[in-house]
Every structure is written in structure tokens, then in C-alpha cells.
Design a protein around this motif. Structure first.
Motif, PDB file in Angstrom:
ATOM      1  N   UNK A   1       0.841  -1.202   0.000  1.00 25.44           N
ATOM      2  CA  UNK A   1       0.000   0.000   0.000  1.00 25.44           C
ATOM      3  C   UNK A   1       0.876   1.251   0.000  1.00 25.44           C
ATOM      4  N   UNK A   2       0.485   2.203  -0.852  1.00 26.57           N
ATOM      5  CA  UNK A   2       1.195   3.481  -0.909  1.00 26.57           C
ATOM      6  C   UNK A   2       0.169   4.613  -0.835  1.00 26.57           C
ATOM      7  N   UNK A   3       0.502   5.660  -0.124  1.00 28.98           N
ATOM      8  CA  UNK A   3      -0.339   6.859  -0.097  1.00 28.98           C
ATOM      9  C   UNK A   3       0.291   7.931  -0.980  1.00 28.98           C
ATOM     10  N   UNK A   4      -0.512   8.521  -1.847  1.00 30.19           N
ATOM     11  CA  UNK A   4      -0.053   9.660  -2.649  1.00 30.19           C
ATOM     12  C   UNK A   4      -0.561  10.943  -2.003  1.00 30.19           C
ATOM     13  N   UNK A   5       0.387  11.785  -1.631  1.00 29.70           N
ATOM     14  CA  UNK A   5       0.058  13.056  -0.973  1.00 29.70           C
ATOM     15  C   UNK A   5       0.607  14.191  -1.817  1.00 29.70           C
ATOM     16  N   UNK A   6      -0.216  15.209  -2.078  1.00 36.81           N
ATOM     17  CA  UNK A   6       0.307  16.305  -2.893  1.00 36.81           C
ATOM     18  C   UNK A   6       1.291  17.134  -2.074  1.00 36.81           C
ATOM     19  N   UNK A   7       2.182  17.753  -2.820  1.00 39.91           N
ATOM     20  CA  UNK A   7       3.259  18.531  -2.216  1.00 39.91           C
ATOM     21  C   UNK A   7       2.724  19.589  -1.246  1.00 39.91           C
ATOM     22  N   UNK A   8       1.539  20.137  -1.564  1.00 39.77           N
ATOM     23  CA  UNK A   8       0.987  21.230  -0.752  1.00 39.77           C
ATOM     24  C   UNK A   8       0.695  20.790   0.684  1.00 39.77           C
ATOM     25  N   UNK A   9       0.451  19.503   0.875  1.00 40.78           N
ATOM     26  CA  UNK A   9       0.208  18.966   2.213  1.00 40.78           C
ATOM     27  C   UNK A   9       1.333  19.348   3.175  1.00 40.78           C
TER      28      UNK A   9
END
Ligand code: C2E
Ligand code: CA
Ligand code: CA
Ligand code: CA
Length: 278
Positions: free
Chosen positions: A146-154
Motif C-alpha cells: 500500500x502506498x499513499x499519494x500526498x500532494x506537495x501542498x500537504x
């Protein structure tokens, strides 16, 4: 402000009223959609672009409204975020992604990891880690897939980012920085964050075959990643020229319409079989 401005104000007001009326309609529809479960997921293949081996997939949510038809995420994710509805919706997305990935593993496609987009609102939920653990327990998916994709703005928005990400990683989950290169932070901040993968934004891929700047940015990201030990993936690969240029720069992993658009689970399984990828 009065007099001549009054008319303008009235017009302006009506527009706002109209907008908020539409917004409320959509919000109510979204609430109902969660109750009625009008959502499904599509999966976009991620590949090793040198060998064409399938390495995993990104889960992307779709909303099929009974009257309005399919509503794309750009039309409702930000509303889901601002209303807090992303909390139950995001939990459903996570559970469904893990459930379907476990199903693929059980069918013998054992080496596929699934990437799930997680919004900042979900990370702020004090029960987030608990919920994730529960989903892993219930679906039986090994967290290493499992991988979470988080945008840079987070990383700019969120207080305690590092400690939450650390908790995510303690569960054995990978973390990828989505849309990498579009934020305003300097590249070097990334070494202070517990992340595994940088996902080069599609805007740099789009013109990489003709634009020196995009080439330079991708090369800089690859060098940075190498130095601090991160993986890199490119999104939005549409052309053979994109593949050629990205390979030439030393990029290994990618996804995009050139390989496949996001697919419903049946079609995704067909993609696995037809490509003889694993
Ligand atoms: P994203 O995470 O950056 O996802 C990539 C978007 O690019 C997806 O659009 C995908 O279908 C599209 N795409 C893939 N390959 C190509 C290509 O070769 N060329 C072009 N032009 N586009 C390509 P989609 O599915 O409409 O999603 C849009 C955005 O909505 C996502 O951007 C993400 O920010 C958000 N989103 C989608 N699904 C979810 C979800 O399950 N949870 C959350 N929180 N956000 C989601
Ligand atoms: Ca993404
Ligand atoms: Ca992206
Ligand atoms: Ca994006």
C-alpha cells in the motif's frame, strides 16, 4: 458603494446566490451518493518503463450519479474536502482499494502495489491511523503493498506532518509525493520528510521531448532522489517520445495514457493478462 454600485451589487449577489445554490445541490447529491454508494474505482497501471513490467496501480475514484452520469473527481473532491465528506468517502476509497488489491493477490497477481490518493483533511482526522489499521486488518492486505499519494501542498498546510507521516510509515505503508515540482517549496525540504517516492508532475512530462527546461527539472529530480535515496515515477506519459526522453534521463517508472488510461477492475485484470506483465 451605494447608488450606481447598488445594481452591480445586486447582480453580484445573485451570482453568488446562484453559485451557492448549485454548490448546495451538489453537496446534497454528494451526501446521498455516499449513502447510496454511487462510487467506484478505476485503476491506472504503473510500469517499469524499461522492461514494461507492471509494478502496481493508482486507484482513482469515480462518481456515477443516477441522473447526471459520471462526474469526474475534479468536480467533487474539493467539495468533499471542504464539507468533510472526504472523511467517509476517503475511508471507502481506501477500503475498496485494499480489498480489490488483496483479491488480485489471491488470484495470483502477487506483486502489485496499490497507490491511494489521500487528502490533507484525512490526515487531520485524529482517527486516521486507527482507521487505516482497521482497513488493513479487515481486508488482509499486507501494508507493504500500500502506498499513499500526498500532494506537495500537504507539506506546507499540515502541522505535525512529519509525525503523522512517520506513523503511516510505521504501519509499513509507502509514501509518495504527488505532483512533485509544482509546489513552491525548495527541493531540499524533501530530505527532512519521511517519504519514499517522488511523483514527477505531468506538466513536466507533457513537453519533455521538446522543452529543455522540463528536461532539466526531471534530471534535477532524478539526481536529488538518487542522492537521498528515493524512487521516482513520472505521470502523464502519453507519447513514445516521452518514454524515450524519460528513459534517456534515467527514469525507471511511469504511468500514463501511452500505457493505459485508468481502467475498471475487470478491464484492469484484462490488462494484466493481455500484457503478460507478471
Ligand atoms: P492526480 O492524483 O494527479 O491523478 C492523475 C490524473 O491524471 C487522473 O485524473 C488521471 O486519470 C489523469 N491521467 C492519467 N494519465 C494521464 C495522461 O497520460 N494524460 C493526462 N492528461 N492525464 C492523465 P482524474 O482521475 O480525473 O483525477 C484528477 C485528480 O482528482 C487527481 O489528480 C487527484 O488529485 C483527485 N483524485 C482522484 N481520485 C481521488 C481519490 O480517490 N482521492 C482523492 N483524495 N483525490 C482523488
Ligand atoms: Ca495521484
Ligand atoms: Ca499527480
Ligand atoms: Ca494533481
Amino acid at each position: 458603494v451605494k447608488g450606481k454600485g447598488k445594481n452591480n451589487f445586486t447582480i453580484f449577489d445573485e451570482t453568488i446566490e446562484h453559485q451557492s445554490f448549485e454548490r448546495r445541490l451538489l453537496e446534497n447529491a454528494l451526501r446521498q451518493a455516499i449513502i447510496d454508494n454511487q462510487f467506484y474505482l478505476e485503476y491506472q497501471p504503473k510500469l517499469n518503463i524499461a522492461t514494461n513490467e507492471l509494478i502496481g496501480m493508482e486507484a482513482l475514484v469515480r462518481w456515477k450519479h443516477p441522473e447526471l452520469g459520471i462526474i469526474p473527481p475534479v468536480k467533487f473532491i474539493s467539495l468533499a474536502e471542504s464539507t468533510g465528506l472526504i472523511i467517509p468517502l476517503g475511508e471507502w476509497i481506501l477500503r475498496e482499494s485494499c480489498r480489490q488489491t488483496k483479491e488480485l493477490h489471491d488470484k495470483g497477481y502477487g506483486n502489485l502495489s496499490v497507490s491511494v490518493n489521500i487528502s490533507v483533511r484525512q490526515l487531520e482526522d485524529p482517527y486516521f491511523i486507527e482507521k487505516v489499521q482497521k482497513v488493513l486488518d479487515e481486508t488482509g492486505l499486507d501494508s507493504k503493498w500500500l502506498e499513499f499519494e500526498l500532494t506537495e501542498s500537504i507539506f506546507a498546510d499540515l502541522k505535525n506532518t512529519v509525525s503523522i507521516l512517520q506513523e503511516v510509515r510505521n504501519l509499513g505503508i509507502q509514501i509518495s509525493v504527488d505532483d512533485f515540482g509544482t509546489g513552491y517549496s525548495s527541493l531540499s525540504y524533501i530530505k527532512h520528510l519521511p517519504v519514499d517516492t517522488l511523483k514527477v508532475d505531468q506538466s513536466f512530462v507533457k513537453d519533455i521531448h521538446v522543452n529543455q527546461e522540463s528536461q532539466a527539472i526531471v534530471l534535477a529530480v532524478l539526481n536529488l532522489a538518487k542522492t537521498i535515496g528515493l524512487n521516482v515515477i513520472a505521470e502523464g506519459i502519453e507519447l513514445e517520445e516521452h518514454v524515450d526522453k524519460l528513459s534517456e534521463k534515467g527514469l525507471l517508472f511511469g504511468q500514463g495514457y501511452y500505457y493505459s488510461k485508468p481502467l475498471k477492475s475487470d478491464a484492469f485484470e484484462e490488462f494484466i493478462n493481455n500484457n503478460n506483465a507478471i
